[in-house]
Structure formats: structure tokens, C-alpha cells
Design an enzyme around this catalytic site. Structure first.
Site, PDB file in Angstrom:
ATOM      1  N   ASP A 307      35.973  58.953  19.031  1.00 33.73           N
ATOM      2  CA  ASP A 307      35.282  59.964  19.218  1.00 33.73           C
ATOM      3  C   ASP A 307      34.455  59.826  20.198  1.00 33.73           C
ATOM      4  O   ASP A 307      34.023  58.933  20.811  1.00 33.73           O
ATOM      5  CB  ASP A 307      34.462  60.162  18.030  1.00 33.73           C
ATOM      6  N   LYS A 308      33.919  61.048  20.963  1.00 33.16           N
ATOM      7  CA  LYS A 308      33.087  61.103  22.186  1.00 33.16           C
ATOM      8  C   LYS A 308      31.677  60.744  21.419  1.00 33.16           C
ATOM      9  O   LYS A 308      30.981  60.103  22.258  1.00 33.16           O
ATOM     10  CB  LYS A 308      33.359  62.454  22.742  1.00 33.16           C
TER      11      LYS A 308
END
Length: 668
Positions: A307-308
């Protein structure tokens, strides 16, 4: 992408917000057990480099004969023989080290003669009568192979009966092939079939029995970066025949090379070495590529994309960078929001998917009831939701981040345009700006208005690498079908196919929701169930079984065994209403069931299968008040003052946001 999709659980759920800050969403990669072991071995090697080689590195073994090191890519891996400086290079940071399988049999127990352990394993798995029958079959088959003009020898087979336990089947496959390398095993409806290996027989006519047996044991072990060497052979024409046989039968898996050795009489001779091809190599090598230096660049390899907006922990391998150098630049990297720890040397890069799963530590804030929920017992709602998903699992949808959450144009739309070979449309979708004023979106907006690729290129920030690669090609070839095709070819294959996979993921999500809406959790005739058989002689489609009417009546399968196809050109579809849905859905997008090749872009999408449901493991949670003095035991507290701390493990390719969606009954 999931607002109206089905759930598998029926609890009311609750509302809340996630990812208020990166520290609210922590992801820790769960490494494969064998990778942890091999990393420990590599670290041990680094610490004991002064010790004799055969004692300090379990990955290596002494060669049978003195040999000169083979040139080219064979010098990269860990194999039998003294290592060249490039093998198990202590200057490479990260990765893992594989053992050489020149001796594939397990070590015998004390006092046990070589070969007896496999016999003991077979007898324990099959029982003595069936084990004796298998031995007699093997002996009779070898005798028949020795006779000329024996046409029926290749057709002989024996059934070992039904083996229902999956682990026992896997153990039996391995035990039979290690004890009798000239036999192959297969499974059909849980029944184990054994027959002669025609490839073994053919190679046995070219080399000695021992070499043939050792070669197939090496092949069966499939240890990455391992090698196998045939005996020295001074006959060039004979070596050519052996090369051709291996390349013809196993060319996709193995590669061969002749190199100089010193034979038993201390005379120079030639030998054929075989190694497994690197899985990351997607293009054919040129005839002289064995002589080319392969490590021409520095890159990072990793096993999963994270996930960013999160704090993530995962192993990485850096090629051509020493551990000392990584330690030196640690403070500089820290300024970029990264921290490096546990630095040590390894022998291999990492690959996507080479992980056991991910562990998540998540904080859900601003907890509230759903607007339609009149209950005042928020704590009870949360407990009910968590326990429900813990018991029943969740629908295994692809998460919103797969499609570009919140974007005006989502990645699946670009993928569909590429599948339909509408190259200009796909390019314009890619450059569609978001509703904000910033350098990136200003450059995209300018390009769509003017088709001035050169001008847009100047406007883009340096970090927009993909956009710049496309614009350079468009500036050179023009914004037409041919130019856009060359533009898409100008970005890496992994980026091109990403968009097509996004479209396939969208169709899978819709299919899963439809399947649950019309049939629920009951397994019905025409559903697909997947057998996790370890036998690699069985094709993927042969492992997928279509449920019959009697099997439905007998409730033979559970919903956890049902899979749905990811669309592609080489998969089977359900034979019930779900299969018809696939046909109508693809027709709506102007796609045929078999059209999943885009030759101009070198894209080939065979398809695969994905379980409808997944289970969550090691789930735990607790509630916490955001202000001191709030008693969590009080069910009538101020909703917004409470946060949910939840931890769980998921298998690879599962999305935590999708699991949370099932728990909370809300979309993010």
C-alpha cells in the site's frame, strides 16, 4: 469498484475511517519458511568466511572431479564445485541461497543403506502389499524396456488406488519419483497412476543409467540456481545429440552448455552442464549470450507490492551494492522515508509472489453505527462483525487500489481499450487528467488539447517516468494508431500488462458478486472446484473440476473450494448460469471468450483461477478511547471517541481493505 457487490456474511457492521495516517496501516510481509532458512545460511556464511568452504556454506558441495569454472551465466548461481568470485557474492545484499541438487536424495538414517529410506517411505505410505506390487511393476517395466521391439512397454501403468489426503498425495508423488526416477506419477480424481517415463527411456539410450537417474532426480527437485553435470564426453557429435534432447524436451525449463573439465586421468575434456533458467528472463537469449555479462545494472527485487499510504516492512535485494555501502547510505535513505535493517549477503534476487502472505496492524478511527442501524450497542456490533468474518471468511475481491481509486479514468478502462487494440483511445485515457491544477495534470491536459507530445514532455516533472517514456515515443512516431502502438511498446511489459490485468480483475469481481447473488454459499452443479495437487505433470485446467449433479446432491464440496476464472484464452468456465454470465459480459465489451492476446503489444493472457472466498488468520482486536477516562466497557459511549485496533494475516494477493469491507459492511 465494490459499492454494490455481494457479501458472504450477514451482520450489520459499522462505520469508520482507515488510513488517517500511514501509522494507522502497517503491513509486514510474511516470508516463505525456506527463504528464512536460506537467508540464515547466507548470513552464517558471511560470518564464518574464514572456515573451510565445505563446512561454512551448506549451499555448496564439493565437485565429483576437478573442473574449470564454466563461463557465462552458470558462474552466477550456487552449484557443485568451488565457487567463482561471482557466486554467492558477498557484495550482493539481500535474497537467498539455494542448495545444489546433485545429490537429491534425503540423508539416510544412521545405519540405513542408501536407497532404503525411499523404500521405507513408500512402504509407510502405501502399505507393504501395494509397495511390493509397485516394485514388481518397476522391475518388469525396466526389463521390458531392455527388450527390442516391445511396443507395449510405454503403455504400461499401475494404479496405487485413491489417496484422499492432499499431503499424503504430495509425499507419495515425491517418494515414487525419488525411488524410481524412470517412473512418472499423475492424479485423476484422487487416484494415483504410475507409468514409465518415456523421456527417461530416451535419455537412457544416450548416457549411462546412473547419469539418467541423477539427471531426473535433479529435474524433479527443481532447486533454483542449481546445476547438473554429465560425465566428461570427448565426442562432439554425441554431446550435440544430448544438447538437442534436453533443449527439445525441457528447453523452457533448462539450459545447457559444454565447458572444459579435467577428467579422472588429469586430461582436459568436455562436459555438459545443465541449469534451470532464471524465471525472470522473458526474452530468448541470443546464441552467444552465454558469454555476455548478465549483471549489467543495479536494481531492486521484491516479492510484493504494498500500500502507498502505509508503513510497510518487506525484504528487498539490491544487485551490485555491498552490505557496507547500504549501511553507509542508511541515513540518506532515511530522509526519503525508508529505513534499512538486517542487512546481509545472499545469492538470489526476489520475485513477485515469493511470499507466504502479509500481516496487517490497522487502526479504524471515528467508529459509528450505520445510519440504518438503530442499535446503541456499538461494542456488540464490532464484536459480532469480527467474529462473523473470523468464522466465515470474506469474498476474495480485488481491492480498489487495483483500479486506481478515486481517479477519473481507472486502469481497467485502459486495459479494455488495449484488449480491443484501440491504441489511440487507450493512450488518451492514460493521459486523462484529474480535476486538480498541478504540473502533472497540467501537462496531461495540455497534451490532450494540442497533441503536442514534445511540449507536454517539457512540462512533466522528472519523476513521472512512465508518462515521459510514452511521450518520447509519441513525439517520434505521432499520435496515431502506429505511433501509440510503439508508445505502449516503449514502456516495460510489466507495465503494459498491468492495465489488462486490471480489466480481468474487474470482470472477476463482478463474476464473484453475481455468483454469490444467484447461488449463495451452496456449491451447485457447474461450479468449478480446484484441486491443489502438487503434481506438475497435471495441467492447470486438469486440476479444475466441474461439479456434477450427484456431487451437488451429496454436498461433496464446500464454498471455500469454489474458484472462478480470471478471463483468458486458456481457461474453462463454469457450466451453469455463471458461465453464461461471463459470455454475455465479455460480449458487452466487444470481447470474445478466446480473445486475450494482443500481438502488437506482445501481450498474452492465458487466464487463471481465484478462490471466491478466503479466510483470515490470527485475527485479534481491541477497542481504545481517544481521550483519557473513557471506559470501553460502557456500550453507550461517544461513538467518535473510540478506535478499533485490529490485526490479522492474509494470504498473498488478498486485500486488507476488502477484508475490512466485509467486517464493517462499508466501502472505502
Amino acid at each position: 469498484m465494490l459499492p454494490s457487490f455481494s457479501y458472504v456474511t450477514d451482520h450489520p457492521g459499522f462505520r469508520g475511517t482507515i488510513k488517517n495516517s500511514p501509522s494507522d496501516f502497517i503491513v509486514t510481509e510474511i516470508e516463505m519458511p525456506e527463504r528464512l532458512l536460506s537467508d540464515a545460511r547466507a548470513e552464517s556464511l558471511q560470518k564464518t568466511s574464514e572456515a573451510p568452504l565445505e563446512q561454512s556454506n551448506p549451499c555448496l558441495q564439493q565437485p565429483k572431479k576437478l573442473r574449470k569454472e564454466p563461463p557465462g551465466p552458470f558462474a552466477k548461481g550456487c552449484h557443485g564445485g568451488a565457487p567463482s568470485p561471482s557466486e554467492c557474492d558477498p557484495r550482493r545484499a539481500g535474497g537467498r541461497c539455494s542448495a545444489s541438487p546433485n545429490k537429491n536424495q534425503p540423508e539416510a538414517e544412521p545405519g540405513m543403506k542408501p536407497g532404503l529410506e525411499e523404500a521405507s517411505r513408500l512402504e509407510s505410505l502405501l502399505g507393504k502389499p501395494m509397495s511390493e506390487l509397485l516394485n514388481k511393476f518397476a522391475c518388469d517395466l525396466k526389463d521390458a524396456w531392455g527388450l527390442e521391439n516391445n511396443a507395449d512397454a510405454g503403455a504400461r501403468e499401475i494404479s496405487l488406488g485413491q489417496v484422499l489426503d492432499k499431503k499424503n498425495r504430495a509425499d507419495l508423488h515425491s517418494a515414487v519419483r525419488q525411488k524410481f526416477p524412470f517412473l512418472v506419477t499423475a492424479t485423476k480424481d484422487n487416484e494415483m497412476i504410475v507409468k514409465g517415463n518415456a523421456d527417461y527411456r530416451e535419455l537412457g539410450r544416450l548416457v549411462t543409467e546412473k547419469e539418467t537417474s541423477d539427471f531426473f532426480k535433479f529435474l524433479d527437485a527443481k532447486l533454483e540456481n542449481s546445476t547438473f553435470s554429465f560425465e566428461p564426453d570427448g565426442n562432439k557429435e554425441h554431446r550435440k545429440v544430448v544438447h538437442h534432447f534436453i533443449n527439445r524436451k525441457f528447453g523452457k525449463l533448462l539450459e545447457t552448455k559444454s565447458f572444459t573439465v579435467t577428467d579422472a586421468n588429469d586430461q582436459p575434456n568436455m562436459s555438459i552442464m545443465v541449469r534451470f533458467r532464471e524465471k525472470s528472463c522473458s526474452r530468448k537469449r541470443s546464441a552467444g549470450s552465454f558469454q555476455e555479462k548478465q549483471d549489467l545494472y543495479t536494481d531492486f527485487s521484491y516479492t510484493g507490492i504494498k500500500d502507498k499510504k502505509a508503513i510497510t516492512y518487506q525484504p528487498m535485494v539490491v544487485k551490485k551494492v555491498t552490505p557496507e555501502r547500504l549501511k553507509e547510505i542508511g541515513s540518506k535513505v532515511g530522509k526519503k522515508g525508508m529505513k534499512i535493517h538486517n542487512i546481509h549477503s545472499v545469492c538470489q534476487h526476489l520475485r513477485l509472489g515469493q511470499l507466504k502472505g502479509n500481516h496487517f496492524d490497522i487502526v479504524v478511527r471515528d467508529l459509528k453505527h450505520h445510519s440504518h442501524d438503530s442499535s446503541a450497542d456499538l461494542k456488540g456490533r464490532i464484536s459480532e462483525a469480527v467474529e462473523s468474518v473470523k468464522t466465515k471468511g470474506f469474498v476474495n475481491y480485488y481491492g480498489p487500489q487495483r483500479f486506481g481509486q478515486g481517479q477519473n479514468v481507472q486502469t481497467d478502462q485502459i486495459g479494455l481499450a488495449l484488449l480491443n487494440e484501440k491504441m489511440v483511445k487507450a493512450m488518451k485515457l492514460f493521459f486523462t487528467p484529474e480535476d486538480t491544477d498541478d504540473p502533472v495534470n497540467d501537462a496531461k491536459r495540455y497534451f490532450l488539447q494540442t497533441e503536442d507530445a514534445k511540449g507536454a514532455l517539457v512540462m512533466l516533472p522528472e519523476f513521472k517516468v512512465r508518462e515521459k517514456m510514452l511521450l518520447r515515443a509519441l513525439n517520434r512516431y505521432g499520435v496515431n494508431h502506429e505511433g501509440c502502438t510503439k508508445g505502449w511498446l516503449n514502456i516495460p511489459h510489466s507495465m503494459r500488462i498491468f492495465y489488462v490485468h486490471a480489466y480481468c480483475s474487474k470482470i472477476w469481481n463482478e463474476a464473484a458478486s453475481y455468483r454469490l447473488k444467484i447461488y449463495g454459499s451452496k456449491v451447485v452443479e457447474g461450479d468449478l472446484v480446484f484441486s491443489e495437487e502438487n503434481d506438475e505433470n497435471i495441467s492447470l485446467n486438469d486440476k479444475v473440476h466441474v461439479v456434477t449433479a450427484p456431487e451437488e446432491s451429496a454436498n461433496k464440496y464446500s464454498i471455500n473450494q469454489v474458484v472462478l476464472p480470471m478471463v483468458g484464452h486458456s481457461i474453462k468456465y463454469p457450466s451453469n448460469k455463471v458461465g453464461q454470465w461471463y459470455r454475455e459480459r465479455l460480449s458487452k465489451d466487444e470481447l470474445q471468450m478466446c480473445k486475450f492476446r494482443v500481438s502488437p503489444l506482445q501481450l498474452n493472457i492465458p487466464g487463471c483461477y481465484r478462490p471466491i472466498l478466503k479466510n483470515v488468520q490470527n485475527l485479534s482486536y481491541f477497542l481504545e478511547g481517544s481521550e483519557k477516562g473513557i471506559e470501553i466497557e460502557d456500550n453507550h459511549l461517544n461513538e467518535s471517541k473510540v478506535s478499533l485496533h485490529i490485526s490479522f494475516d492474509l494470504d498473498p494477493s488478498c486485500y486488507a481493505t476488502v477484508c475490512l469491507r466485509e467486517i464493517m459492511k462499508c466501502d472505502f
